[in-house]
Design a protein around this motif. Structure first.
Motif, PDB file in Angstrom:
ATOM      1  N   ASN A   1       6.347   9.326  -1.348  1.00  0.00           N
ATOM      2  CA  ASN A   1       6.589   8.851   0.043  1.00  0.00           C
ATOM      3  C   ASN A   1       5.391   8.958   1.036  1.00  0.00           C
ATOM      4  OD1 ASN A   1       8.222   7.135   1.992  1.00  0.00           O
ATOM      5  ND2 ASN A   1       9.000   8.877   2.648  1.00  0.00           N
ATOM      6  N   LYS A   2       4.748   7.778   1.461  1.00  0.00           N
ATOM      7  CA  LYS A   2       3.507   7.877   2.322  1.00  0.00           C
ATOM      8  C   LYS A   2       4.024   7.693   3.847  1.00  0.00           C
ATOM      9  CE  LYS A   2       0.636   6.258  -1.431  1.00  0.00           C
ATOM     10  NZ  LYS A   2      -0.152   5.021  -1.823  1.00  0.00           N
ATOM     11  N   MET A   3       5.043   7.245   4.121  1.00  0.00           N
ATOM     12  CA  MET A   3       5.533   7.143   5.601  1.00  0.00           C
ATOM     13  C   MET A   3       6.901   7.634   5.893  1.00  0.00           C
ATOM     14  SD  MET A   3       5.836   3.469   7.468  1.00  0.00           S
ATOM     15  CE  MET A   3       3.914   3.177   7.756  1.00  0.00           C
TER      16      MET A   3
ATOM     17  N   SER B   1       0.749  -1.353  -0.015  1.00  0.00           N
ATOM     18  CA  SER B   1       0.044   0.091  -0.170  1.00  0.00           C
ATOM     19  C   SER B   1       0.812   1.478  -0.073  1.00  0.00           C
ATOM     20  CB  SER B   1      -0.965   0.034   1.080  1.00  0.00           C
ATOM     21  OG  SER B   1      -0.220   0.243   2.352  1.00  0.00           O
ATOM     22  N   LEU B   2       2.119   1.170   0.405  1.00  0.00           N
ATOM     23  CA  LEU B   2       2.943   2.366   0.507  1.00  0.00           C
ATOM     24  C   LEU B   2       3.862   2.678  -1.016  1.00  0.00           C
ATOM     25  CD1 LEU B   2       4.933   1.885   3.929  1.00  0.00           C
ATOM     26  CD2 LEU B   2       2.814   3.525   3.482  1.00  0.00           C
ATOM     27  N   SER B   3       3.764   1.542  -1.789  1.00  0.00           N
ATOM     28  CA  SER B   3       4.734   1.817  -3.123  1.00  0.00           C
ATOM     29  C   SER B   3       4.382   0.528  -3.819  1.00  0.00           C
ATOM     30  CB  SER B   3       6.217   1.792  -2.761  1.00  0.00           C
ATOM     31  OG  SER B   3       6.853   1.839  -3.794  1.00  0.00           O
TER      32      SER B   3
ATOM     33  N   GLU C   1       7.014   6.876  -6.596  1.00  0.00           N
ATOM     34  CA  GLU C   1       5.613   7.045  -6.024  1.00  0.00           C
ATOM     35  C   GLU C   1       5.965   7.871  -4.842  1.00  0.00           C
ATOM     36  OE1 GLU C   1       4.012   2.597  -6.624  1.00  0.00           O
ATOM     37  OE2 GLU C   1       6.030   2.716  -5.997  1.00  0.00           O
TER      38      GLU C   1
ATOM     39  N   SER D   1      11.007   6.364  -1.658  1.00  0.00           N
ATOM     40  CA  SER D   1       9.769   6.103  -0.807  1.00  0.00           C
ATOM     41  C   SER D   1       9.704   4.671   0.044  1.00  0.00           C
ATOM     42  CB  SER D   1       8.407   6.192  -1.896  1.00  0.00           C
ATOM     43  OG  SER D   1       8.627   5.096  -2.909  1.00  0.00           O
TER      44      SER D   1
END
Length: 173
Positions: A71-73, A13-15, A69, A113
Motif C-alpha cells: 500500500n503506497k497511500m 502507479s499505486l497498484s 502489492e 492497497s
C-alpha cells in the motif's frame, strides 16, 4: 448504483496489478447488476460478486488470484481497495473505505492497497449506508458465500440492498 452514480479515479502507479484486474472486470461486464452486499457504516461498502454465479466462478479460485502489492497511500474517505482473505488472495472483491474507521484499513493487511479514490459521488455511498440502516438488516457480510454459488438470487431476503446498475471505464483525466 441504485443509490446514485459515483466516479472512481484509478491510479495505476499505486497498484498496477490491481488496476489491471479492475479494468478487466469492468470490461468483461462482471460488475453489472451485482449487490453492494456488505455495508458497515463508518468503515466500508463492499461488492465484487457477480449477479450470475457462472460469471463469478470465472474470476475466483487460486488460479485467478493476483499478487499483493504494498500500500503506497494511506486510506482516505472514498479509497477503493481489494478485500481479501490473506496473502495474495485478491480476486474480485472490492470495497470503498468510509470515514472515520475506513482510514484504519490498508495497514498491515497485504491484500488492502489503494487502487484509486471516489472523486465524484461520495454522497451515493452515504445513501447506500442510509438505505442499509433503514432496512434494519444485520451484518450481511455472511451473504458473500451464498452469492458466489447462487448469484443475486441468494439475496431474496434482502431486497433493499443497493446494487450496481452500470460500471464503466472513463477516459483518463
Amino acid at each position: 448504483t441504485t443509490a446514485g452514480p459515483f466516479t472512481v479515479l484509478l491510479n495505476e502507479s499505486l497498484s498496477p496489478l490491481g488496476v489491471m484486474r479492475v479494468t478487466d472486470l469492468v470490461k468483461s461486464g462482471f460488475m453489472e447488476g451485482q449487490l453492494l452486499y456488505r455495508v458497515i457504516p463508518g468503515l466500508l461498502v463492499q461488492f465484487g460478486v457477480a449477479a450470475d454465479p457462472a460469471v463469478t466462478a470465472r474470476w475466483q479460485g487460486r488460479a485467478r488470484r493476483i499478487a499483493d502489492e504494498p500500500n503506497k497511500m494511506p486510506f482516505l474517505h472514498g479509497t477503493l481497495s481489494f478485500a481479501g482473505a490473506g496473502v495474495n488472495s485478491r480476486t474480485s472483491h472490492l470495497f470503498v473505505a468510509l470515514s472515520p474507521n475506513g482510514m484504519r484499513l490498508g495497514r498491515g493487511t497485504p491484500h488492502e492497497s489503494t487502487l484509486g479514490h471516489v472523486v465524484e459521488g461520495m454522497e451515493t455511498f452515504e445513501r447506500v449506508v442510509a438505505n442499509y440502516r433503514r432496512s434494519g438488516y444485520k451484518d450481511t457480510g455472511s451473504l458473500q458465500r451464498a452469492l458466489r454459488t447462487k448469484g443475486n438470487a441468494a439475496a431474496a431476503d434482502f431486497p433493499l440492498l443497493d446494487r450496481i446498475r452500470a460500471f464503466r471505464l472513463a477516459a483518463r483525466r
